[in-house]
Design a protein around this motif. Sequence first.
Motif, PDB file in Angstrom:
ATOM      1  N   ASP A 407      26.139 -22.696  22.735  1.00 32.28           N
ATOM      2  CA  ASP A 407      27.100 -23.010  21.678  1.00 32.28           C
ATOM      3  C   ASP A 407      26.738 -22.374  20.341  1.00 32.28           C
ATOM      4  O   ASP A 407      27.470 -22.521  19.363  1.00 32.28           O
ATOM      5  CB  ASP A 407      27.246 -24.532  21.523  1.00 32.28           C
ATOM      6  CG  ASP A 407      25.932 -25.189  21.131  1.00 32.28           C
ATOM      7  OD1 ASP A 407      24.874 -24.651  21.495  1.00 32.28           O
ATOM      8  OD2 ASP A 407      25.969 -26.233  20.459  1.00 32.28           O
ATOM      9  N   ARG A 408      25.610 -21.691  20.284  1.00 32.25           N
ATOM     10  CA  ARG A 408      25.205 -21.036  19.031  1.00 32.25           C
ATOM     11  C   ARG A 408      25.307 -19.513  19.112  1.00 32.25           C
ATOM     12  O   ARG A 408      25.077 -18.824  18.119  1.00 32.25           O
ATOM     13  CB  ARG A 408      23.744 -21.404  18.698  1.00 32.25           C
ATOM     14  CG  ARG A 408      23.467 -22.889  18.644  1.00 32.25           C
ATOM     15  CD  ARG A 408      24.188 -23.571  17.513  1.00 32.25           C
ATOM     16  NE  ARG A 408      23.794 -23.050  16.218  1.00 32.25           N
ATOM     17  CZ  ARG A 408      24.528 -23.150  15.119  1.00 32.25           C
ATOM     18  NH1 ARG A 408      25.698 -23.745  15.161  1.00 32.25           N
ATOM     19  NH2 ARG A 408      24.099 -22.643  13.978  1.00 32.25           N
ATOM     20  N   ILE A 409      25.629 -19.006  20.272  1.00 33.91           N
ATOM     21  CA  ILE A 409      25.628 -17.550  20.450  1.00 33.91           C
ATOM     22  C   ILE A 409      26.621 -16.881  19.500  1.00 33.91           C
ATOM     23  O   ILE A 409      26.313 -15.847  18.880  1.00 33.91           O
ATOM     24  CB  ILE A 409      25.931 -17.193  21.927  1.00 33.91           C
ATOM     25  CG1 ILE A 409      24.720 -17.578  22.785  1.00 33.91           C
ATOM     26  CG2 ILE A 409      26.239 -15.701  22.086  1.00 33.91           C
ATOM     27  CD1 ILE A 409      24.938 -17.435  24.282  1.00 33.91           C
ATOM     28  N   SER A 410      27.799 -17.466  19.325  1.00 33.87           N
ATOM     29  CA  SER A 410      28.800 -16.836  18.454  1.00 33.87           C
ATOM     30  C   SER A 410      28.298 -16.737  17.016  1.00 33.87           C
ATOM     31  O   SER A 410      28.563 -15.754  16.320  1.00 33.87           O
ATOM     32  CB  SER A 410      30.118 -17.611  18.511  1.00 33.87           C
ATOM     33  OG  SER A 410      29.917 -18.922  18.034  1.00 33.87           O
ATOM     34  N   VAL A 411      27.529 -17.736  16.583  1.00 33.15           N
ATOM     35  CA  VAL A 411      26.971 -17.704  15.218  1.00 33.15           C
ATOM     36  C   VAL A 411      26.047 -16.498  15.071  1.00 33.15           C
ATOM     37  O   VAL A 411      26.095 -15.768  14.069  1.00 33.15           O
ATOM     38  CB  VAL A 411      26.192 -19.015  14.920  1.00 33.15           C
ATOM     39  CG1 VAL A 411      25.478 -18.942  13.577  1.00 33.15           C
ATOM     40  CG2 VAL A 411      27.127 -20.203  14.980  1.00 33.15           C
ATOM     41  N   PHE A 412      25.228 -16.277  16.087  1.00 30.84           N
ATOM     42  CA  PHE A 412      24.269 -15.170  16.025  1.00 30.84           C
ATOM     43  C   PHE A 412      24.990 -13.822  16.141  1.00 30.84           C
ATOM     44  O   PHE A 412      24.622 -12.864  15.459  1.00 30.84           O
ATOM     45  CB  PHE A 412      23.196 -15.341  17.112  1.00 30.84           C
ATOM     46  CG  PHE A 412      22.151 -16.338  16.719  1.00 30.84           C
ATOM     47  CD1 PHE A 412      20.934 -15.920  16.199  1.00 30.84           C
ATOM     48  CD2 PHE A 412      22.382 -17.700  16.819  1.00 30.84           C
ATOM     49  CE1 PHE A 412      19.968 -16.837  15.797  1.00 30.84           C
ATOM     50  CE2 PHE A 412      21.438 -18.626  16.428  1.00 30.84           C
ATOM     51  CZ  PHE A 412      20.226 -18.203  15.911  1.00 30.84           C
ATOM     52  N   LYS A 413      26.000 -13.761  16.972  1.00 33.42           N
ATOM     53  CA  LYS A 413      26.737 -12.492  17.119  1.00 33.42           C
ATOM     54  C   LYS A 413      27.475 -12.159  15.820  1.00 33.42           C
ATOM     55  O   LYS A 413      27.471 -11.016  15.361  1.00 33.42           O
ATOM     56  CB  LYS A 413      27.716 -12.583  18.287  1.00 33.42           C
ATOM     57  CG  LYS A 413      27.006 -12.439  19.632  1.00 33.42           C
ATOM     58  CD  LYS A 413      28.000 -12.356  20.769  1.00 33.42           C
ATOM     59  CE  LYS A 413      27.292 -12.007  22.082  1.00 33.42           C
ATOM     60  NZ  LYS A 413      28.159 -12.134  23.238  1.00 33.42           N
ATOM     61  N   ASP A 414      28.100 -13.172  15.218  1.00 36.18           N
ATOM     62  CA  ASP A 414      28.818 -12.945  13.960  1.00 36.18           C
ATOM     63  C   ASP A 414      27.873 -12.482  12.851  1.00 36.18           C
ATOM     64  O   ASP A 414      28.259 -11.717  11.970  1.00 36.18           O
ATOM     65  CB  ASP A 414      29.526 -14.238  13.496  1.00 36.18           C
ATOM     66  CG  ASP A 414      30.682 -14.602  14.415  1.00 36.18           C
ATOM     67  OD1 ASP A 414      31.068 -13.737  15.241  1.00 36.18           O
ATOM     68  OD2 ASP A 414      31.172 -15.736  14.329  1.00 36.18           O
ATOM     69  N   ALA A 415      26.641 -12.994  12.907  1.00 38.49           N
ATOM     70  CA  ALA A 415      25.675 -12.645  11.855  1.00 38.49           C
ATOM     71  C   ALA A 415      25.294 -11.171  11.905  1.00 38.49           C
ATOM     72  O   ALA A 415      24.832 -10.604  10.903  1.00 38.49           O
ATOM     73  CB  ALA A 415      24.433 -13.509  11.991  1.00 38.49           C
ATOM     74  N   LEU A 416      25.478 -10.563  13.068  1.00 37.41           N
ATOM     75  CA  LEU A 416      25.068  -9.155  13.214  1.00 37.41           C
ATOM     76  C   LEU A 416      26.194  -8.205  12.828  1.00 37.41           C
ATOM     77  O   LEU A 416      26.448  -7.204  13.503  1.00 37.41           O
ATOM     78  CB  LEU A 416      24.608  -8.905  14.649  1.00 37.41           C
ATOM     79  CG  LEU A 416      23.352  -9.675  15.073  1.00 37.41           C
ATOM     80  CD1 LEU A 416      22.963  -9.325  16.492  1.00 37.41           C
ATOM     81  CD2 LEU A 416      22.184  -9.394  14.130  1.00 37.41           C
ATOM     82  N   ASN A 417      26.868  -8.518  11.755  1.00 37.31           N
ATOM     83  CA  ASN A 417      27.922  -7.660  11.196  1.00 37.31           C
ATOM     84  C   ASN A 417      27.703  -7.564   9.689  1.00 37.31           C
ATOM     85  O   ASN A 417      27.114  -8.480   9.089  1.00 37.31           O
ATOM     86  CB  ASN A 417      29.306  -8.274  11.460  1.00 37.31           C
ATOM     87  CG  ASN A 417      29.664  -8.230  12.933  1.00 37.31           C
ATOM     88  OD1 ASN A 417      29.678  -7.152  13.547  1.00 37.31           O
ATOM     89  ND2 ASN A 417      29.926  -9.387  13.524  1.00 37.31           N
ATOM     90  N   PRO A 418      28.159  -6.469   9.078  1.00 36.84           N
ATOM     91  CA  PRO A 418      27.999  -6.355   7.625  1.00 36.84           C
ATOM     92  C   PRO A 418      28.534  -7.608   6.927  1.00 36.84           C
ATOM     93  O   PRO A 418      29.601  -8.109   7.266  1.00 36.84           O
ATOM     94  CB  PRO A 418      28.839  -5.111   7.281  1.00 36.84           C
ATOM     95  CG  PRO A 418      28.818  -4.301   8.532  1.00 36.84           C
ATOM     96  CD  PRO A 418      28.811  -5.283   9.656  1.00 36.84           C
ATOM     97  N   GLY A 419      27.721  -8.114   5.999  1.00 37.68           N
ATOM     98  CA  GLY A 419      28.102  -9.335   5.281  1.00 37.68           C
ATOM     99  C   GLY A 419      27.650 -10.600   5.979  1.00 37.68           C
ATOM    100  O   GLY A 419      27.715 -11.693   5.409  1.00 37.68           O
ATOM    101  N   GLY A 420      27.187 -10.469   7.226  1.00 37.43           N
ATOM    102  CA  GLY A 420      26.738 -11.653   7.982  1.00 37.43           C
ATOM    103  C   GLY A 420      25.359 -12.129   7.525  1.00 37.43           C
ATOM    104  O   GLY A 420      24.625 -11.400   6.865  1.00 37.43           O
ATOM    105  N   ARG A 421      25.022 -13.344   7.890  1.00 37.56           N
ATOM    106  CA  ARG A 421      23.690 -13.889   7.559  1.00 37.56           C
ATOM    107  C   ARG A 421      23.109 -14.525   8.823  1.00 37.56           C
ATOM    108  O   ARG A 421      23.745 -15.383   9.441  1.00 37.56           O
ATOM    109  CB  ARG A 421      23.782 -14.931   6.444  1.00 37.56           C
ATOM    110  CG  ARG A 421      24.242 -14.363   5.105  1.00 37.56           C
ATOM    111  CD  ARG A 421      24.184 -15.430   4.026  1.00 37.56           C
ATOM    112  NE  ARG A 421      22.815 -15.742   3.636  1.00 37.56           N
ATOM    113  CZ  ARG A 421      22.165 -15.123   2.650  1.00 37.56           C
ATOM    114  NH1 ARG A 421      22.763 -14.177   1.946  1.00 37.56           N
ATOM    115  NH2 ARG A 421      20.929 -15.462   2.359  1.00 37.56           N
TER     116      ARG A 421
END
Lengths: 474, 124
Positions: A407-421
């Motif tokens: 349930d946390r994978i999407s958070v980590f994937k989203d973070a790997l984009n410009p502007g992500g944390r």
Amino acid sequence: MSGYYRVEKLGNPGVYVCTDNFIHDAESAAEDVGMPKARVVTVKAEDYYRLRGTDAEIMPVAKAVIDELIDGLKSPLTENEASTEAEKEDLGPVTVSGDTYALAIEKFNDIYLGRQWGDGLTLLPPTKEAVQSMLKGTSRSPDEIIGSVAPKNGIATIEKIAINAVMAGAKPEYLPVIIAAMECITDPDYDDLHVLTSTGSFNFAIMVTGPIAKELNINSGIGFLGYGWQANSTIGRALRLAMINIGRLWPGVNDMALVGRPSQQFYVFAENQELSPWPPFHVTQGFKVEDSCVTVSSVMGASSHLLGGGAVATWTPEDIMKNAVLMMMESRWGMATWKRGSSNPGPMKYILFFEPVLAMELAKHGHTRATLQKNLYERATIPYEELTPAEIANIQPRIVSGEIPEDRISVFKDALNPGGRLPIMDRVEDIRIVVAGGIPGYSFGMTFWREGLYAPTSDQTKLIWGATKTWAGR
Amino acid sequence: MNITGIWISIGLILVFLIFSCQPIHSDLDASGVTLRVLNPRGEITLPPLSPPSKRIPDLKGKKIGLYWNEKPGGNHFWNGIEQLLKEKLPETTILRYSGAFDLGDQLAAKMARETDAFLYGVGD
């Protein structure tokens, strides 16, 4: 040794290599896995650790053992090595005599401490009468099995726990707390093995929450991690003796903490519920407000991170929140190499000890545990643009191997984009907030890996029940 | 002294001798303290014991696996071992493996399948 054994039992001859200071540990582990005659070759510890920095420097150490290693693979097993006879252990009572009671006690201590059945301090004799008296503190059966204790997986029955509690000087009313702590430690999902045996000075933080803490007078105020409180000291000592005797733990044999484990009676304390603005900690773990519970957490020994407070420097709640984030960000050192089962198994979890005044100030501003967890989790992040290639490269394997919760994978994937944390922790719940200490008090944090090395978790909370001498915990 | 007096005297002497010849502490339960204390050790159920696997007298043409748990610095030691094995046993093949402290069943099976013998180190 368990890994070595897996290959040996498939029919391949092997040799286990360790330093000479770990030979007792290797032999003990070989017994535990069922191959006591495993072939072990040692290198000199004083050379290995000093010279392992480069290929050239370590080569003499390799040269010193190469012939022995080859011979270990080639030379036939001796009759002794091929034997599978095991010695039967006598677990019966021990009889000691003396001209006076004092001399009998002295002799008892000489025998028990001499056999490494104690912690080095004088023990109280666990006579049948004393153990029966201890067992009156619980309604649970003496024969009930609580679990098995690392490293040798000794069986912890209620009676064995009571025997060790008597030796520690604990009162019968403490027994339900000790039993609940043992249930935490022996839970198959809890990694007691790593905490009890590692070269690092890891330890257990043992927190009692709920009304039983006050009934038993477990210190939660000034000096809550210190000496002088019978409940804190003897509950911890009973658990330490249980580790030594039921788990068969001994320093330098299978407990390899290089500088030992400061606070040999663990860190036993109570949450300061009287001064806490929030419900007891155990409510965050799914228990009822009125319950009494024990939470055992793996922590990194004596190392704690001071966040602020005290009687000298001035502070604001925001100062302490900032320091908490800084502490969390320190774990970034291992981020590029986090790997389940390795010596750097993954992200950390944090236990934040908030002193009562800080907790009350935060509550006045509308904060709950949940809002503080969320606030800290969102601040303890790294901008995508600042991540190193190695840190980015290690995220995908963690996703594939299931180390990052689904349930946390999407958070980590989203973070790997410009502007992500990218968060430094896997879950918001990896931040645990407890209220402890007096006024004034220090706020500080303790850490450990979120996952154990040999089992999935590094903390457990259990309900205290079966008490007969207190109103709570029945 | 009449005959009765003689018998009484002999009897008293015998009684005295019997009691005076007893060792002072023949029974510590009576004259000292005995404690029967329970054993604090937990019962251990050992797994079935097995001996190490049969050795290989001649390693010529065999494959040797080297396992290391990736603790810093251990790679240098195992580089040295690999080099020395190749020098001393030129007709053997060396295969390197690494992973967790306990390599787990899957990697153990792979290692057992791919090698004939192995060396295992965890860095301490």
